[in-house]
Design a protein around this motif. Structure first.
Motif, mmCIF file in Angstrom:
data_model
loop_
_atom_site.group_PDB
_atom_site.id
_atom_site.type_symbol
_atom_site.label_atom_id
_atom_site.label_comp_id
_atom_site.label_asym_id
_atom_site.label_seq_id
_atom_site.Cartn_x
_atom_site.Cartn_y
_atom_site.Cartn_z
ATOM 1 N N ASN A 35 -21.603 -0.947 87.086
ATOM 2 C CA ASN A 35 -21.647 -0.044 86.076
ATOM 3 C C ASN A 35 -21.981 -0.159 84.746
ATOM 4 N N THR A 98 -23.180 0.589 91.859
ATOM 5 C CA THR A 98 -22.764 1.295 90.704
ATOM 6 C C THR A 98 -22.101 2.700 91.370
ATOM 7 N N GLN A 125 -15.852 4.458 84.582
ATOM 8 C CA GLN A 125 -15.572 3.193 84.521
ATOM 9 C C GLN A 125 -14.167 2.532 84.527
#
Length: 184
Positions: A35, A98, A125
């Motif tokens: 990420n 991700t 995140q």
């Protein structure tokens, strides 16, 4: 020699597959590294293409955001290695792990839309970071836990900066966990 290398890599692939279906701190931190990698690319894109007064904000913050994320990637990768966890190192790993979405066309949106996309990615995140903290503490990976706590604090501050610049309340438009009420 090649057979031995192939066997080691095959075991790594099997381990990664297992850990991503039975979450471990290492697997979750692998997602976090991915990420951060994708987000740092999106920061660079936005800093280069965002128009209007958003460019002024990005001139002040984007380079720091990018560099800080790169530092977290490096430090978390070293911690993964130190704990004998798997370290994502290829573009394929980053794309696979991700939870963020890349879209090259976003560079043609308004500056505020581009910045808000980055803010929402910061917020996304946090879902991975909080899960990573929980898993790292459970597995007694205290160094990883401490690094993730520092990342959490930094990300929250960046969300606040971005939201305030955009004229939003700090939580506006961000993920809100809805309690299902079945806990009674």
């Amino acid at each position: 020699m090649t057979n031995q290398v192939n066997n080691k890599y095959e075991k790594e692939i099997q381990r990664a597959d297992y850990e991503h279906h039975h979450p471990t701190a290492g697997a979750m931190i692998g997602h976090i590294v991915a990420n951060l990698t994708i987000h740092s690319l999106k920061i660079k894109q936005t800093a280069l293409f965002a128009p209007d007064n958003t460019q002024l904000f990005l001139n002040q913050f984007a380079k720091d955001w990018y560099c800080t994320e790169q530092n977290f990637i490096w430090e978390l990768s070293q911690s993964l290695r130190d704990e004998n966890d798997l370290v994502p190192t290829t573009q394929k790993d980053m794309q696979e792990y991700t939870g963020l979405v890349e879209d090259a066309s976003i560079k043609y949106q308004s500056g505020s839309d581009q910045l808000f996309d980055l803010v929402k990615d910061f917020d996304s995140q946090l879902l991975y970071v909080t899960k990573g903290i929980t898993l790292a503490q459970k597995e007694q990976h205290f160094g990883e836990s401490k690094q993730l706590e520092q990342l959490y604090i930094w990300v929250k501050a960046q969300i606040a900066q971005g939201q305030l610049f955009l004229g939003h309340d700090i939580k506006e438009g961000l993920y809100i966990e809805i309690e299902d009420g079945d806990d009674e």
